[in-house]
Design an enzyme around this catalytic site. Sequence first.
Site, PDB file in Angstrom:
ATOM      1  N   ASP A 155     -33.282   8.093  -4.558  1.00  0.00           N
ATOM      2  CA  ASP A 155     -34.609   8.328  -5.181  1.00  0.00           C
ATOM      3  C   ASP A 155     -34.319   9.716  -5.951  1.00  0.00           C
ATOM      4  OD1 ASP A 155     -34.442  10.485  -3.384  1.00  0.00           O
ATOM      5  OD2 ASP A 155     -36.130   9.879  -2.068  1.00  0.00           O
TER       6      ASP A 155
ATOM      7  N   CYS B 146     -30.774  10.005  -1.012  1.00  0.00           N
ATOM      8  CA  CYS B 146     -32.014  10.526  -1.171  1.00  0.00           C
ATOM      9  C   CYS B 146     -31.899  12.034  -0.567  1.00  0.00           C
ATOM     10  CB  CYS B 146     -33.044   9.639  -0.414  1.00  0.00           C
ATOM     11  SG  CYS B 146     -32.737   9.649   1.507  1.00  0.00           S
TER      12      CYS B 146
ATOM     13  N   THR C  37     -32.657  13.616   2.320  1.00  0.00           N
ATOM     14  CA  THR C  37     -31.906  13.695   3.717  1.00  0.00           C
ATOM     15  C   THR C  37     -30.761  12.538   3.820  1.00  0.00           C
ATOM     16  OG1 THR C  37     -33.323  12.303   4.705  1.00  0.00           O
ATOM     17  CG2 THR C  37     -33.936  14.797   4.742  1.00  0.00           C
TER      18      THR C  37
ATOM     19  N   HIS D 283     -13.610   2.229  11.709  1.00  0.00           N
ATOM     20  CA  HIS D 283     -14.143   1.567  12.703  1.00  0.00           C
ATOM     21  C   HIS D 283     -15.222   0.693  12.594  1.00  0.00           C
ATOM     22  CE1 HIS D 283     -12.448   4.853  15.641  1.00  0.00           C
ATOM     23  NE2 HIS D 283     -11.344   4.353  14.927  1.00  0.00           N
TER      24      HIS D 283
ATOM     25  N   HIS E  75     -12.045  -3.316  16.458  1.00  0.00           N
ATOM     26  CA  HIS E  75     -13.390  -2.985  15.568  1.00  0.00           C
ATOM     27  C   HIS E  75     -14.076  -4.330  15.257  1.00  0.00           C
ATOM     28  CE1 HIS E  75     -12.160   1.228  16.525  1.00  0.00           C
ATOM     29  NE2 HIS E  75     -10.814   1.027  15.925  1.00  0.00           N
TER      30      HIS E  75
HETATM   31  C1  RB5 Z   1     -38.398  12.894  -0.875  1.00  0.00           C
HETATM   32  O1  RB5 Z   1     -39.221  13.887  -0.847  1.00  0.00           O
HETATM   33  C2  RB5 Z   1     -37.712  12.583   0.602  1.00  0.00           C
HETATM   34  O2  RB5 Z   1     -38.796  12.457   1.591  1.00  0.00           O
HETATM   35  C3  RB5 Z   1     -36.786  11.505   0.507  1.00  0.00           C
HETATM   36  O3  RB5 Z   1     -35.851  12.101  -0.418  1.00  0.00           O
HETATM   37  C4  RB5 Z   1     -35.808  11.613   1.904  1.00  0.00           C
HETATM   38  O4  RB5 Z   1     -35.439  12.714   2.097  1.00  0.00           O
HETATM   39  C5  RB5 Z   1     -36.325  10.734   2.790  1.00  0.00           C
HETATM   40  O5  RB5 Z   1     -35.826  10.213   3.770  1.00  0.00           O
END
Ligand code: RB5
Length: 150
Positions: free
Chosen positions: A8, A65, A67, A98, A133
């Site tokens: 994203d 993304c 996180t 694995h 595995h």
């Molecule tokens: C975007 O602001 C953020 O929420 C997205 O990139 C991600 O971290 C969601 O899990």
Amino acid sequence: MKVIITGDHAGMVLRNVAKEVLDELGYEYEDAGPDCTTSVDYPDYGLSAAERIVNGEFDRGIFICGTGIGISMSANKVKGIRCALTHDVFSAKSTRLHNDSNVLAMGERVIGPGLAREIIHTWLTTEFEGGRHQNRIDKITTYEDKVFKK
Ligand code: RB5
């Protein structure tokens, strides 16, 4: 190996790192976007890129993304995807050995480009060990076959 990259708006920098590593290794890839920093919804990208892997167009994916959590949750909803959210080199190696993970997810707000580069390189170049595995992965596949129609 053919790799699809996506994520994203919060994953643009690490997606470029992934492209550099893929270029160094000489692997084929497609960057499936988004190609701007305007806010988008990660499931729109993660789900469609994951489907292109299970449909056979790509062997593996690198999804980024903020996180890594949202994009990995999305990817793992697609039958046949084993997406590993990974922020260290040990886990990147282990999940290939694995789990035969076919998608690597990372969070650009979690780690820097230097560590991400090492993780990506390790994940791309480590082969699945098979053996006991494979048996464990087969159990996941059997469950998927039972629960999901497609
Ligand atoms: C975007 O602001 C953020 O929420 C997205 O990139 C991600 O971290 C969601 O899990």
